[in-house]
Scaffold this motif. Structure first.
Motif, PDB file in Angstrom:
ATOM      1  N   VAL A 477      -0.216   0.924  -2.221  1.00  0.00           N
ATOM      2  CA  VAL A 477       0.611   1.357  -2.902  1.00  0.00           C
ATOM      3  C   VAL A 477       1.547   0.765  -4.144  1.00  0.00           C
ATOM      4  O   VAL A 477       1.306   1.778  -5.002  1.00  0.00           O
ATOM      5  N   LEU A 478       0.713  -0.581  -4.505  1.00  0.00           N
ATOM      6  CA  LEU A 478       1.504  -0.920  -5.952  1.00  0.00           C
ATOM      7  C   LEU A 478       0.100   0.213  -7.303  1.00  0.00           C
ATOM      8  O   LEU A 478       0.770   0.317  -8.260  1.00  0.00           O
ATOM      9  N   ILE A 479      -0.839   0.712  -6.886  1.00  0.00           N
ATOM     10  CA  ILE A 479      -0.956   1.847  -7.684  1.00  0.00           C
ATOM     11  C   ILE A 479      -0.397   2.781  -7.608  1.00  0.00           C
ATOM     12  O   ILE A 479      -0.474   4.259  -8.960  1.00  0.00           O
ATOM     13  N   ALA A 480      -0.256   2.798  -6.636  1.00  0.00           N
ATOM     14  CA  ALA A 480       0.700   4.490  -6.792  1.00  0.00           C
ATOM     15  C   ALA A 480       2.312   4.620  -6.828  1.00  0.00           C
ATOM     16  O   ALA A 480       1.938   5.496  -7.819  1.00  0.00           O
ATOM     17  N   VAL A 481       2.596   3.179  -7.200  1.00  0.00           N
ATOM     18  CA  VAL A 481       3.628   3.225  -7.864  1.00  0.00           C
ATOM     19  C   VAL A 481       3.567   3.496  -9.602  1.00  0.00           C
ATOM     20  O   VAL A 481       4.258   3.725 -10.495  1.00  0.00           O
ATOM     21  N   CYS A 482       2.632   3.227  -9.965  1.00  0.00           N
ATOM     22  CA  CYS A 482       1.972   2.993 -11.362  1.00  0.00           C
ATOM     23  C   CYS A 482       2.201   4.162 -11.763  1.00  0.00           C
ATOM     24  O   CYS A 482       2.405   4.672 -12.524  1.00  0.00           O
ATOM     25  N   LEU A 483       1.954   4.948 -11.360  1.00  0.00           N
ATOM     26  CA  LEU A 483       1.812   6.518 -11.756  1.00  0.00           C
ATOM     27  C   LEU A 483       3.505   6.995 -11.630  1.00  0.00           C
ATOM     28  O   LEU A 483       2.778   8.357 -12.880  1.00  0.00           O
ATOM     29  N   VAL A 484       4.405   6.431 -11.250  1.00  0.00           N
ATOM     30  CA  VAL A 484       5.599   6.729 -12.000  1.00  0.00           C
ATOM     31  C   VAL A 484       5.453   6.712 -13.526  1.00  0.00           C
ATOM     32  O   VAL A 484       6.206   7.584 -14.184  1.00  0.00           O
TER      33      VAL A 484
END
Length: 516
Positions: A477-484
């Motif tokens: 989830v945290l890595i996915a948030v990095c995409l923003v």
């Protein structure tokens, strides 16, 4: 008479590192090997240390967290101290401090003493790489910085591969104490060679250093992390062991920020955040470090606890990740300069998501080829993200701001990594405790005992694997948030910044870039 162009060509034609520079390089590489190995060699020993000291995973992870916070503390001191005391003296001090910390860590008699001695080790290790980089840059000259980076890059690339393997072998064949004692002979050799081979340099006038900032930021972060990490074992936020250190940490951090906004030469120059690209890069780096470094703490423990591997086997199983990073790191660094960091970082994050996503489905019998493939893919992604993000952060700043920005980035990276290690270990400890119906402090020990018992091994392995899979979901989830924030990274090649531009802090003094 030679023209300036001919002189420049001649200077560029002598960019080969001569014997004197190579001698300096040997000393610096020895220091780098110690510092880098010690950030990777310990992870495979955490399970053995949990059993040795009969403690919980959320406590034993402070061996890693304390070390990383100590690194973050001394990184900004190094540039000032190089000027104030001379690089040779500082480098000798760094090696000596690292040696003392290593010897004491090997002699540790309790988990508390080991954490304390790891902090001492981190204070020395945090100065080794930045000071070594400064020494190498001065010895080689600016026109050979590229070759210097290539030389120093060798231990950086090999450390993630060799560290876990060496640590695993020492834990299995000798003793966990030797993951620290191994630094002693290397450090003694490095100390003697540094004394004999490094050129003497005289102290220079140094700008005023923000000691108040140093003694508020790192202790504040440590208190905050400590308070939050006590929540599962204390049973809630109402416990004094939770709210008191958490509140103290928040007060210290807020005090640091308010003071940094008002003074010159703050530990972290908050004016850097006026630059949009720098701000986006920092947010991306912080989120990435929390997720990635936290997950890296879990991987060897999964192999040791759930799959019953030896420490050496766990180290070997982690090698594909280091190999993947070694392949992409040099390629993506150059590629980011040609096409823009954003076009490199986004695919890198996608690769990490793909690899780490495999571990959200991990079980007690997941085929090893799937796990090794996932680690290799994660390594490829790591090599495509870390350095391009740091490069993007610096590319729009003036040369007079780069040293401060580089120091700030390294502080944030190490601090975020420490936070990630703490957070992921707290989540895992809580999940294991819930699965095995014991207090948080006993979760990992209960799982270890149940897996060691033939009568309960199969069911216990499934329960433990499920706890790891759920913890990896948080990392994904945290890595996915990095995409923003990564979407806003530069997608064009960097252009030379306009020097002395508005808001760029042109009044700041130039100093060498210090990296760790």
């Amino acid at each position: 008479m030679a023209t300036p162009e001919q002189k420049q060509d001649a200077g560029q034609g002598t960019d080969k590192l001569d014997k004197g520079v190579l001698k300096v390089a040997v000393v610096v590489i020895l220091g780098a090997i110690m510092a880098i190995l010690d950030t990777t060699v310990v992870n495979v020993a955490l399970q053995a240390l949990t059993i040795e000291f009969e403690t919980s995973f959320d406590t034993v992870q402070w061996i890693v967290t304390g070390y990383m916070l100590a690194l973050a503390t001394v990184i900004p001191v190094t540039g000032w101290a190089c000027d104030r005391f001379g690089t040779k003296r500082l480098y000798l001090l760094a090696i000596a401090l690292f040696l003392i910390g290593s010897m004491l860590a090997g002699l540790a008699w309790s988990i508390e003493s080991l954490i304390l001695f790891r902090v001492v080790q981190g204070l020395g290790g945090g100065m080794l790489m930045p000071a070594g980089m400064t020494i190498m840059t001065k010895a080689a000259g600016p026109h050979r910085v590229g070759r210097v980076m290539a030389v120093l890059g060798v231990p950086m690339l090999l450390g993630p591969i060799g560290g876990p393997i060496l640590g695993g072998w020492l834990v299995d064949s000798v003793s966990w104490r030797w993951i620290f004692y191994i630094n002693v002979p290397i450090g003694i050799i490095a100390l003697l060679l540094a004394w004999r081979l490094l050129p003497k340099d005289d102290p220079e006038p140094a700008e005023r250093f923000d000691f108040v900032g140093m003694v508020t930021l790192s202790p504040g972060l440590a208190a905050l992390i400590y308070g939050v990490s006590n929540i599962p074992s204390a049973g809630g936020v109402q416990a004094t062991s939770v709210w008191l250190p958490t509140l103290a940490g928040i007060v210290l951090i807020v005090g640091f920020v308010l003071r940094a906004l008002r003074i010159e030469n703050a530990l972290i120059d908050l004016r850097l955040f006026r630059d949009g690209t720098f701000s986006v890069s920092v947010v991306t780096m912080a989120l990435f470090s929390v997720a990635f470094f936290g997950a890296m703490l879990l991987l060897p423990t999964y192999f040791l606890l759930v799959r019953g591997e030896t420490a050496l086997q766990a180290g070997l199983l982690l090698a594909p990740q280091g190999i993947g990073a070694m392949i992409t790191m040099p390629l993506c660094g150059r590629l980011a300069d040609k096409i823009g960091a954003g076009k490199v970082v986004l695919p890198g994050l996608v690769l990490i998501l793909a690899g780490m996503g495999m571990f959200t489905q991990v079980g007690s019998d997941t085929p090893y080829w799937q796990l090794l493939l996932a680690l290799f893919v994660m390594g490829l992604g790591m090599g495509a993200t870390m350095m391009p993000i740091m490069s993007a952060a610096l590319q729009t700043l003036t040369s007079k701001m780069v040293a401060r920005a580089s120091s700030a980035l390294n502080i944030i990276q190490q601090t975020a990594g420490a936070v990630g290690s703490a957070v992921m270990s707290i989540i895992l400890a809580g999940l294991l405790a819930g699965k095995f119906g014991v207090p948080t402090s006993d979760g990992q020990l209960a799982a270890t005992a149940a897996i060691a018992n033939p009568a309960t091994r199969e069911q216990a392995s499934v329960m433990a694997a499920d706890s790891f899979a759920s913890t990896f979901v948080w990392a994904v989830v945290l890595i996915a948030v990095c995409l923003v924030p990564a979407l806003f990274l530069p997608k064009r090649p960097p252009e030379p910044p306009v020097e002395d531009g508005p808001g760029q802090g042109s009044d700041q003094p130039a100093s060498p870039v210090l990296t760790h």
